[in-house]
Each structure stands twice: as C-alpha cells, then as structure tokens.
Design a protein around this motif. Structure first.
Motif, PDB file in Angstrom:
ATOM      1  N   SER A  84       0.686  -8.253  -4.885  1.00 38.30           N
ATOM      2  CA  SER A  84       0.016  -9.436  -4.337  1.00 38.30           C
ATOM      3  C   SER A  84       1.024 -10.389  -3.717  1.00 38.30           C
ATOM      4  O   SER A  84       0.794 -10.945  -2.629  1.00 38.30           O
ATOM      5  N   THR A  85       2.141 -10.559  -4.383  1.00 37.08           N
ATOM      6  CA  THR A  85       3.174 -11.461  -3.864  1.00 37.08           C
ATOM      7  C   THR A  85       3.745 -10.948  -2.548  1.00 37.08           C
ATOM      8  O   THR A  85       3.940 -11.716  -1.592  1.00 37.08           O
ATOM      9  N   VAL A  86       4.019  -9.659  -2.473  1.00 37.46           N
ATOM     10  CA  VAL A  86       4.556  -9.088  -1.235  1.00 37.46           C
ATOM     11  C   VAL A  86       3.523  -9.158  -0.116  1.00 37.46           C
ATOM     12  O   VAL A  86       3.854  -9.482   1.032  1.00 37.46           O
ATOM     13  N   LEU A  87       2.268  -8.879  -0.438  1.00 33.87           N
ATOM     14  CA  LEU A  87       1.210  -9.012   0.567  1.00 33.87           C
ATOM     15  C   LEU A  87       1.114 -10.454   1.047  1.00 33.87           C
ATOM     16  O   LEU A  87       1.000 -10.710   2.256  1.00 33.87           O
ATOM     17  N   GLY A  88       1.178 -11.393   0.117  1.00 39.07           N
ATOM     18  CA  GLY A  88       1.133 -12.803   0.505  1.00 39.07           C
ATOM     19  C   GLY A  88       2.292 -13.184   1.406  1.00 39.07           C
ATOM     20  O   GLY A  88       2.123 -13.918   2.383  1.00 39.07           O
ATOM     21  N   ALA A  89       3.489 -12.667   1.089  1.00 38.12           N
ATOM     22  CA  ALA A  89       4.651 -12.953   1.930  1.00 38.12           C
ATOM     23  C   ALA A  89       4.461 -12.389   3.337  1.00 38.12           C
ATOM     24  O   ALA A  89       4.818 -13.035   4.335  1.00 38.12           O
ATOM     25  N   GLY A  90       3.878 -11.192   3.425  1.00 33.62           N
ATOM     26  CA  GLY A  90       3.620 -10.607   4.745  1.00 33.62           C
ATOM     27  C   GLY A  90       2.622 -11.416   5.554  1.00 33.62           C
ATOM     28  O   GLY A  90       2.789 -11.608   6.766  1.00 33.62           O
ATOM     29  N   ILE A  91       1.572 -11.905   4.898  1.00 30.13           N
ATOM     30  CA  ILE A  91       0.590 -12.741   5.579  1.00 30.13           C
ATOM     31  C   ILE A  91       1.228 -14.055   6.014  1.00 30.13           C
ATOM     32  O   ILE A  91       0.983 -14.558   7.128  1.00 30.13           O
ATOM     33  N   LEU A  92       2.073 -14.624   5.152  1.00 24.98           N
ATOM     34  CA  LEU A  92       2.770 -15.857   5.524  1.00 24.98           C
ATOM     35  C   LEU A  92       3.687 -15.625   6.727  1.00 24.98           C
ATOM     36  O   LEU A  92       3.779 -16.471   7.630  1.00 24.98           O
ATOM     37  N   TRP A  93       4.356 -14.485   6.757  1.00 27.50           N
ATOM     38  CA  TRP A  93       5.230 -14.160   7.893  1.00 27.50           C
ATOM     39  C   TRP A  93       4.413 -14.115   9.183  1.00 27.50           C
ATOM     40  O   TRP A  93       4.809 -14.677  10.210  1.00 27.50           O
ATOM     41  N   PHE A  94       3.269 -13.476   9.124  1.00 26.42           N
ATOM     42  CA  PHE A  94       2.390 -13.442  10.296  1.00 26.42           C
ATOM     43  C   PHE A  94       1.967 -14.853  10.694  1.00 26.42           C
ATOM     44  O   PHE A  94       2.046 -15.249  11.868  1.00 26.42           O
ATOM     45  N   GLY A  95       1.514 -15.640   9.723  1.00 28.20           N
ATOM     46  CA  GLY A  95       1.056 -16.993  10.029  1.00 28.20           C
ATOM     47  C   GLY A  95       2.153 -17.883  10.562  1.00 28.20           C
ATOM     48  O   GLY A  95       1.900 -18.793  11.360  1.00 28.20           O
ATOM     49  N   TRP A  96       3.388 -17.613  10.141  1.00 28.39           N
ATOM     50  CA  TRP A  96       4.514 -18.449  10.564  1.00 28.39           C
ATOM     51  C   TRP A  96       4.793 -18.328  12.055  1.00 28.39           C
ATOM     52  O   TRP A  96       5.321 -19.249  12.679  1.00 28.39           O
ATOM     53  N   PHE A  97       4.450 -17.189  12.651  1.00 33.59           N
ATOM     54  CA  PHE A  97       4.589 -17.097  14.099  1.00 33.59           C
ATOM     55  C   PHE A  97       3.701 -18.125  14.792  1.00 33.59           C
ATOM     56  O   PHE A  97       4.063 -18.686  15.827  1.00 33.59           O
ATOM     57  N   GLY A  98       2.519 -18.359  14.235  1.00 30.80           N
ATOM     58  CA  GLY A  98       1.669 -19.410  14.770  1.00 30.80           C
ATOM     59  C   GLY A  98       2.191 -20.780  14.424  1.00 30.80           C
ATOM     60  O   GLY A  98       2.112 -21.726  15.223  1.00 30.80           O
ATOM     61  N   PHE A  99       2.720 -20.930  13.223  1.00 33.28           N
ATOM     62  CA  PHE A  99       3.266 -22.202  12.759  1.00 33.28           C
ATOM     63  C   PHE A  99       4.400 -22.668  13.672  1.00 33.28           C
ATOM     64  O   PHE A  99       4.407 -23.810  14.144  1.00 33.28           O
ATOM     65  N   ASN A 100       5.355 -21.783  13.911  1.00 32.56           N
ATOM     66  CA  ASN A 100       6.495 -22.130  14.757  1.00 32.56           C
ATOM     67  C   ASN A 100       6.171 -22.011  16.238  1.00 32.56           C
ATOM     68  O   ASN A 100       6.437 -22.926  17.025  1.00 32.56           O
ATOM     69  N   GLY A 101       5.597 -20.871  16.633  1.00 31.84           N
ATOM     70  CA  GLY A 101       5.310 -20.664  18.050  1.00 31.84           C
ATOM     71  C   GLY A 101       4.286 -21.640  18.586  1.00 31.84           C
ATOM     72  O   GLY A 101       4.391 -22.112  19.728  1.00 31.84           O
TER      73      GLY A 101
END
Length: 445
Positions: A210-227
């Motif tokens: 669950s933690t690794v999946l959450g980190a992957g989702i956060l990584w995806f969302g961060w492209f929107g956060f920064n970009g």
C-alpha cells in the motif's frame, strides 16, 4: 487576451493529477501505520482535505490571492472574494479561468495540512485533529501561501506576498509554503502531543505494498503539482516535468545506497521514502535548475533525508511517519540548493553560485526558508498548546492501546473474521476464528 484553451486544458489535467495525491497520500501513510490505526490515518487525510476545501471557498482564496492588507505583503484581503462567487463570470482579459486557478491552489492547501497528519499517527483525537487543521490552515498556511504564491499585478493595482515580490525568492511549486511549512509544523505539534506508548519501538508498517502504491500515485500527481505550477502548457511546464522525473529517480537510488551502506540491505520502504524525498526537494527548484542539477538535488535529498530521519531517536521526538525527516529537511535542501545550482537557462532565469551568480540568490533562499520555519513553528506551537490545554489532543491510553480504528471509528481495516457464505447462502454454523488482540468482541459487534 482571450482564454488560452491549451493551457486551460493542461491546468485542468494537472489539477486532476493533484487530486489523486489525496488517496495516494492516504495509501502511503496508511500502509506505514499499524493495522489498528490505518483507517484513522486515512480519515485524517481525507478529513483535513475536506475541511480545507470548505475554508478555501469561504475565505482561504481571498487570504492568499486578495490584495495585500496595507501593501505589506503579509496577508490578502479576506473580504475580497468571499464564497468565490466573483470567479463565476468569464473574464476576457484572463488567460486562465480564475475558478480553475482557485481550484488548483485549493488542492495545494489541502495537501499541505494533510502532510502534517503523518507525524501524529496512532495517538491524536480525530476531533482535535480537525480543529487543529482548521486553525492551522487559517493562521499558518494562508499567510505563508500569500507570501510565496501571490504576485503583484502587472498594473500595480494588486500587491502580493513579500517573499515572492520584495524578497524575490525562487519557489516554483511550494517548497517553503508546502513542505518546509508542513514539516516544521509537524515537529511543533509532536512536541506538544508527546510520544506514542510504544515508543521507541512502535509497530512496523503493516502494508508496504500500500505504501509503495501510494508513493507511485504521489509521483504521478506530483507532475501535476509541479508542472501545473507553470500555469501554462509550454516549455516551462515541460522542463519542470523533466526535472521532477530526473530528481526523483536520483533520490530513490541515493536512499537505497544509504540504506545498503548503513543497514546492509535496501528496502521497499526506503524506495518509497526516497521517491517522496526527491519529489519534495525538487518542488521549489524544478524551474530553476538543469536536468543534471535536478539529479544533484535528488541525490543530496536521497542521501541526507534517511540520515535526518534517524535524528528523531537521538533527540526523542516521535515523528511517526517521518514528516520532519523527509518534508522539512527535503524542503529546506531543495530551497537552499537553488542558491548553488540555479541556471539562467532554466525557466526561472536566475543564476546561482555555481553558475556565476554569486551568493545573493543563496542568501535570498535562506531568508525565505528561515522566515517560514520561524513563523510556522511558533504559531503551530501556540495552536497545539491551546488545544492541548482546552479540548485535549491526546487519546486516552486505553484507546491508543486498543487501536484508534476500533475505539474512535468503530471499524477495522481488515475483517479477519468475516461472515462467510458459500453458494449464496450463509453457513449454518459460525466459523471458528482466532482471537486477534485489539479487535472487537462478538458482543460489541
């Protein structure tokens, strides 16, 4: 100037990506907690997000993007956009719909306060957490976000925040307003809240997938956060996207190397934590550095943050899910490294020390970080102390021992004794199951 439909589509997509960070953070944090408190952790994330969204509509957007009181750059006029009804009409001179910008920035506010929840896992009253969240957003996040995100208008009619305009610090997507702010606030509140009963040997993370999946989702969302913080679909967003990816990859590898050298093995928790450390550190610098510079940012964060996590044992503060070690330390590193690694060829257009810019930018970045650190820590400490003396922050010891999920929410994350059915009908006799300490009894069910 008419609305830029291409940029509008990009920010809409970015906002949707950032919204996925909410369940991503819930999964990331939820998997790191003990089984008996994972639902509470997820509830803290979603509860803080929901409360922040309401406050943002009522007065939060105004406090951040309203005309600064007295031109001081400290706080926006909270009466300028109450309820956001003024953002409904299309504005022909805006390149982006103001309502979209408001929604995008609302998610930044919501994610920031939700980050703090990780530090107080396993032991804070849920009601007290919601009260704390509302006060913290109002008294800490909104002023700091005004300092960092609110820019003066081109015609001079609107005055923005002092960090963005007077100091002219570089913070592309919120290293100070989001990560330094949340990280130092987490330290302040855990000092008041105290250690878990299980400290210094708390329960191990119960669900690393669950933690690794959450980190992957956060990584995806961060492209929107920064970009998405480029506020346009163009070269700047593209450079930011590339830098975000490069830094995160470098940080993940660096964290694993530190683990291997220090502990003799690299772990999945380390990979997930390294991912977040890189994302945190590149947040302020993603528009200021080259791709190689981004990898340096990631390498530094990935190497330093795992060492910083261990400081909680040396100094005795119980930061349950390492918000201080990752978000505070990573945010400060990312902010300060701009002063060394910034290049004028990047979208921010500033040179740091290593590119002939001298010490000026480094000094500016240090002032910005120090101001946020001092303000957030002091005000958060006062909020936590007041709540501690009034409504109380801490769960009773019995409730903490039995588990917050059961005692506060009357639920368990995993039903280990389900009502079983075969062939569409219930079994004629109950199935014998092992008693699990901390779970509800048959009578209580």
């Amino acid at each position: 100037m008419p609305v830029d439909t291409g940029s509008t589509a990009w920010i809409l997509a970015s906002a949707m990506a950032v919204s996925l960070m909410v369940p991503g953070l819930a999964l990331f944090y939820g998997g790191m907690t003990a089984t008996k408190s994972t639902l509470n952790m997820m509830m803290m994330v979603f509860g803080a997000v929901a409360l922040t969204g309401v406050l943002w509509v009522l007065y939060g957007y105004s406090a951040v993007f309203g005309n600064s009181y007295g031109g001081a750059g400290v706080l926006g006029d909270v009466t300028e956009y109450p309820g956001l009804g003024q953002l409904l009409a299309e504005q022909p001179d805006a390149t982006l719909p103001p309502a979209l910008v408001a929604a995008f920035q609302a998610l930044f506010a919501a994610i920031t306060v939700a980050l703090v929840a990780g530090a107080v896992a396993d032991r804070m009253k849920f009601g007290a957490w919601l009260v704390f969240s509302g006060l913290w957003v109002t008294l800490v996040y909104l002023p700091v976000a005004h300092w960092v995100f609110a820019f003066d208008s081109a015609d001079g009619s609107v005055t923005g925040g002092w960090i963005a305009n007077r100091l002219a610090a570089v913070d592309f997507a919120g290293g100070t307003a989001v990560h330094v702010n949340a990280g130092i606030a987490a330290l302040a509140v855990v000092l008041v809240l105290g250690k878990r009963l299980s400290w210094p040997r708390p329960a191990r993370p119960h669900n690393l997938p669950s933690t690794v999946l959450g980190a992957g989702i956060l990584w995806f969302g961060w492209f929107g956060f920064n970009g998405g913080s480029a506020l346009a679909a163009g070269n700047a967003a593209s450079v930011v996207f590339l830098n975000t990816f490069a830094a995160t990859c470098a940080a993940l590898l660096a964290w694993l190397v530190v683990e291997k050298l220090r502990d003799g093995h690299a772990t999945t928790l380390g990979a997930a934590s390294g991912t977040i450390a890189g994302l945190v550190a590149i947040t302020p610098s993603c528009g200021a550095v080259s791709p190689v510079g981004a990898m340096v940012v990631g390498l530094v964060a990935g190497a330093v943050c795992p060492l910083a996590v261990g400081l909680k044992h040396r100094f005795g503060y119980d930061d349950a899910l390492d918000v201080v070690g990752v978000h505070l330390v990573g945010g400060v590193l990312g902010t300060l490294l701009i002063g060394f690694l910034a290049t004028a060829e990047a979208p921010n257009g500033r040179d740091g020390l290593f590119y002939g810019g001298g010490f000026e930018l480094l000094g500016v970045q240090a002032v910005a970080a120090a101001a946020v650190l001092a303000y957030s820590f002091v005000v958060t400490l006062v909020i936590a102390l007041v709540l501690h003396k009034t409504i109380g922050l801490r769960l009773p010891a019995e409730a903490e021992q039995q588990g917050i999920d059961l005692t506060v929410h009357a639920e368990t994350a995993y039903d280990l004794a389900p009502a079983t059915a075969i062939g569409g009908g219930a079994l004629p006799h109950p199935v014998a199951t092992a008693r699990i300490p901390g779970t509800v009894t048959d009578a209580a069910r």
